[in-house]
Design a protein around this motif. Structure first.
Motif, PDB file in Angstrom:
ATOM      1  N   LEU A   1      25.487 -82.411 -48.823  1.00  0.00           N
ATOM      2  CA  LEU A   1      24.596 -82.199 -49.960  1.00  0.00           C
ATOM      3  C   LEU A   1      25.039 -80.984 -50.785  1.00  0.00           C
ATOM      4  O   LEU A   1      25.152 -81.058 -52.014  1.00  0.00           O
ATOM      5  N   ILE A   2      25.301 -79.866 -50.107  1.00  0.00           N
ATOM      6  CA  ILE A   2      25.675 -78.639 -50.820  1.00  0.00           C
ATOM      7  C   ILE A   2      27.054 -78.769 -51.451  1.00  0.00           C
ATOM      8  O   ILE A   2      27.253 -78.439 -52.631  1.00  0.00           O
ATOM      9  N   ILE A   3      28.041 -79.264 -50.686  1.00  0.00           N
ATOM     10  CA  ILE A   3      29.405 -79.388 -51.221  1.00  0.00           C
ATOM     11  C   ILE A   3      29.447 -80.370 -52.382  1.00  0.00           C
ATOM     12  O   ILE A   3      29.985 -80.080 -53.460  1.00  0.00           O
ATOM     13  N   GLY A   4      28.849 -81.569 -52.170  1.00  0.00           N
ATOM     14  CA  GLY A   4      28.839 -82.559 -53.236  1.00  0.00           C
ATOM     15  C   GLY A   4      28.013 -82.116 -54.425  1.00  0.00           C
ATOM     16  O   GLY A   4      28.398 -82.342 -55.583  1.00  0.00           O
ATOM     17  N   GLY A   5      26.888 -81.452 -54.152  1.00  0.00           N
ATOM     18  CA  GLY A   5      26.037 -80.976 -55.237  1.00  0.00           C
ATOM     19  C   GLY A   5      26.705 -79.898 -56.072  1.00  0.00           C
ATOM     20  O   GLY A   5      26.630 -79.916 -57.305  1.00  0.00           O
ATOM     21  N   LEU A   6      27.362 -78.956 -55.410  1.00  0.00           N
ATOM     22  CA  LEU A   6      28.062 -77.903 -56.143  1.00  0.00           C
ATOM     23  C   LEU A   6      29.234 -78.466 -56.943  1.00  0.00           C
ATOM     24  O   LEU A   6      29.514 -78.013 -58.061  1.00  0.00           O
ATOM     25  N   ALA A   7      29.905 -79.474 -56.375  1.00  0.00           N
ATOM     26  CA  ALA A   7      31.009 -80.117 -57.098  1.00  0.00           C
ATOM     27  C   ALA A   7      30.497 -80.791 -58.367  1.00  0.00           C
ATOM     28  O   ALA A   7      31.129 -80.712 -59.437  1.00  0.00           O
ATOM     29  N   THR A   8      29.343 -81.437 -58.257  1.00  0.00           N
ATOM     30  CA  THR A   8      28.746 -82.085 -59.427  1.00  0.00           C
ATOM     31  C   THR A   8      28.358 -81.058 -60.483  1.00  0.00           C
ATOM     32  O   THR A   8      28.613 -81.247 -61.680  1.00  0.00           O
ATOM     33  N   THR A   9      27.754 -79.952 -60.047  1.00  0.00           N
ATOM     34  CA  THR A   9      27.372 -78.898 -60.985  1.00  0.00           C
ATOM     35  C   THR A   9      28.600 -78.315 -61.672  1.00  0.00           C
ATOM     36  O   THR A   9      28.600 -78.082 -62.889  1.00  0.00           O
TER      37      THR A   9
ATOM     38  N   PRO B   1      18.381 -74.782 -57.007  1.00  0.00           N
ATOM     39  CA  PRO B   1      18.343 -75.061 -58.446  1.00  0.00           C
ATOM     40  C   PRO B   1      19.728 -75.193 -59.085  1.00  0.00           C
ATOM     41  O   PRO B   1      19.892 -75.937 -60.049  1.00  0.00           O
ATOM     42  N   VAL B   2      20.709 -74.486 -58.539  1.00  0.00           N
ATOM     43  CA  VAL B   2      22.070 -74.615 -59.058  1.00  0.00           C
ATOM     44  C   VAL B   2      22.568 -76.043 -58.869  1.00  0.00           C
ATOM     45  O   VAL B   2      23.249 -76.616 -59.721  1.00  0.00           O
ATOM     46  N   ILE B   3      22.191 -76.652 -57.749  1.00  0.00           N
ATOM     47  CA  ILE B   3      22.654 -77.995 -57.412  1.00  0.00           C
ATOM     48  C   ILE B   3      21.846 -79.067 -58.123  1.00  0.00           C
ATOM     49  O   ILE B   3      22.406 -80.055 -58.615  1.00  0.00           O
ATOM     50  N   VAL B   4      20.521 -78.913 -58.184  1.00  0.00           N
ATOM     51  CA  VAL B   4      19.677 -80.007 -58.663  1.00  0.00           C
ATOM     52  C   VAL B   4      19.132 -79.816 -60.077  1.00  0.00           C
ATOM     53  O   VAL B   4      18.700 -80.789 -60.700  1.00  0.00           O
ATOM     54  N   MET B   5      19.158 -78.575 -60.606  1.00  0.00           N
ATOM     55  CA  MET B   5      18.561 -78.338 -61.909  1.00  0.00           C
ATOM     56  C   MET B   5      19.601 -78.166 -63.014  1.00  0.00           C
ATOM     57  O   MET B   5      19.464 -78.729 -64.107  1.00  0.00           O
TER      58      MET B   5
END
Length: 560
Positions: free
Chosen positions: A193-201, A306-310
């Protein structure tokens, strides 16, 4: 914008699936001998480490409602929606220091058990039924619907029901292994979740930078967001006036400025993190030190959410504003729209992150539904002599039934989740019972005079007042009173921000409960015994608390 997965995306996703499945099976095999023990199946008693507890809390909390719903509110309102995550970090500190010691000292395993021990069986049964309905028909359904909608969009928009069933099956497989399997697979889930989310951001910010003619630079992209959408970077929204547009009023109705910090925001977070079987279950089987460190670790992880989802939602707003996302139909499509731009392989990682969040939340919610029904209803009222093995199998059957019900109600979105906006739908309908529940727990823990009659009155008062303030107060009492201001909602009526409604309902519920309790004995025989030693914090825990508060202070100072 391409929404078709490449071979590389599929390979990345399959690798993720295989790793989670293999690790979950390995954990299950290690504890197979105890798989028929209820405390092991429902609570993983004594077997989760502090980092597993913290990771599981985040994996179960961050789901489609955040990735899709909060990203959508980031697109619509901006950084102000981060209050749900950042205030949660403070709420987790409060829970770790003051709430968890009370639960563990009194050997509380379920929230209805807390109510039965502190008040009476009537209160426990009422709330057990309330929670089951809430978890199945609000939380489980919304997580499944929003998650399936997002992933389906990335597959071309033709596989909604297939994705829905696939997510359900994946979650059921994990849930049937018990809380230990859920807890330890959540460590992988939160990592993905964190790795993929940060990559998306990162890619979202790089896209903004590229469209602004600054090259593919994430930092330049963030600065472009600050420049192109300054109104999206204020934590506190100003109160609307006569010149405010309907769009701005709608934003304020969702996040009512400084007033939400004096009202519903604390109730939402403290009730969710401290009085919620779905969340507290992860810590109730541990010792105090492990539980406390796990909860504080979750608070630190919360700061980056919030960095990942917002941020991707704000990036989608700026891209659409500049003509780069012409096909974005509504705010809940913001995150999926960003994912559509990702390169091969990275899209698969981001979908894996989204899937990890959805599956972890579905599994955690299903386990909580199973725990409450099996231990607080089936074992207590239907079959008091049921052996351990039968209770575990009852729990497994309940998991399957709950997931089937969720599929039935999300198949054609019977509850209107998509129309309400995912994040708002969950927060608003959870909020109908939050004031009464939180008042009942707070007074039950820390005021020895609180009575069972007051608790029942608190449930009824909190729910009734929430409905009244949300639906009827502007028409009955007027648009402007000493307690609230109602605003035009753009649909021909007036509305009080629902976080304000929660605060008002909580205040009056507390008054009712206190007055009723004053008519009873000075010390309720069922009151919990508290001592100062329970609340002492170790140096390592204090370091985690101070770091969290310093980061939070810096964020609010920067974006006030």
């Amino acid at each position: 914008m391409k929404n078709v997965l490449s071979t590389g995306d599929v390979i990345v996703f399959v690798i993720y699936f295989c790793i989670v499945a293999a690790y979950g099976y390995w954990i299950y095999q290690r504890k197979k001998k105890s798989s028929t023990d209820t405390k092991d199946f429902f609570l993983a008693e004594g077997s989760l480490t502090w980092w597993a507890i913290g990771a599981s809390l985040i994996a179960s909390n961050i789901s489609a409602e955040q990735f899709i719903g909060m990203s959508g509110d980031g697109y619509f309102v901006g950084i102000a929606v981060a209050a749900y995550e950042w205030i949660a970090a403070v709420a987790l500190i409060i829970i770790a220091v003051w709430f968890i010691p009370v639960y563990l000292k009194n050997r509380i395993y379920t929230m209805p058990q807390f109510l039965k021990t502190r008040y009476n069986e009537t209160v426990a049964l009422i709330m057990a039924v309330f929670w089951l309905f809430l978890y199945v028909f609000v939380n489980l359904t919304s997580i499944l619907y929003l998650g399936a909608l997002a992933i389906n969009g990335l597959l071309g928009g033709e596989y909604l029901h297939v994705v829905m069933i696939a997510l359900s099956i994946f979650a059921v497989i994990i849930t049937l292994g018990g809380m230990k399997v859920i807890g330890y697979t959540d460590v992988i889930q939160v990592g993905v979740l964190i790795i993929g989310g940060l990559a998306t951001t990162y890619m979202a910010l790089a896209l903004v930078s590229e469209h602004a003619g600054l090259g593919r630079n994430a930092l330049a992209g963030f600065n472009a967001l600050l420049r192109d959408a300054p109104d999206h970077f204020h934590m506190i929204l100003a109160k609307p006036d006569a010149s405010s547009s309907q769009e701005y009023i709608n934003k304020y109705l969702v996040l009512p400025g400084i007033l939400m910090y004096a009202a519903g925001q604390w109730i939402v977070n403290l009730n969710y993190w401290g009085c919620n079987q779905y969340i507290t279950q992860r810590a109730l089987g541990a010792d105090l030190k492990t539980a406390r460190h796990g909860i504080l670790f979750a608070g630190l992880l919360k700061m980056m959410m919030p960095v990942i989802v917002m941020l991707p939602g704000i990036a989608a707003y700026v891209l659409q504003k500049n003509g780069a996302l012409p096909g974005l139909a509504n705010k809940d499509g913001a995150y999926a729209a960003i994912l559509g731009f990702l390169p091969n392989g990275l899209k698969g990682l981001s979908i894996a992150a989204l899937t990890a969040a959805i599956v972890a939340s579905l599994a955690g919610k299903a386990n909580s539904i199973s725990t409450i029904f099996t231990l607080d209803i089936y074992h207590r009222y239907i079959n008091k002599e049921a052996p351990e093995k039968q209770l575990v199998w009852t729990g497994r059957i309940v998991v399957i039934v709950a997931m089937v019900l969720a599929i039935c109600f999300t198949w054609k979105d019977l509850l209107g989740i998509g129309g309400a906006g995912g994040f708002t739908f969950i927060q608003k309908y959870t909020g109908f019972i939050s004031p009464g529940v939180f008042a009942m727990f707070l007074l039950g823990m820390f005021w020895k005079r609180t009575t069972g009659a007051a608790a029942v009155a608190g449930i009824i008062t909190g729910f009734s007042l929430c409905v009244f303030f949300n639906q009827f107060a502007p028409a009955v009492l007027g648009h402007e009173t000493f307690f609230y201001t109602a605003y035009p909602n753009g649909k021909g009526g007036y509305e009080i921000p629902f976080l304000i409604c929660m605060g008002l309902a909580f205040m009056f519920t507390m008054i009712v409960m206190v007055l009723l309790s004053l008519a009873g004995p000075k010390v309720n025989p069922r009151a919990f015994a508290l001592d100062k030693e329970m609340f002492k914090v170790s140096p390592s825990a204090m370091v985690m608390i101070v770091v969290t508060l310093l980061i939070l202070s810096a964020l609010y100072i920067r974006f006030w």
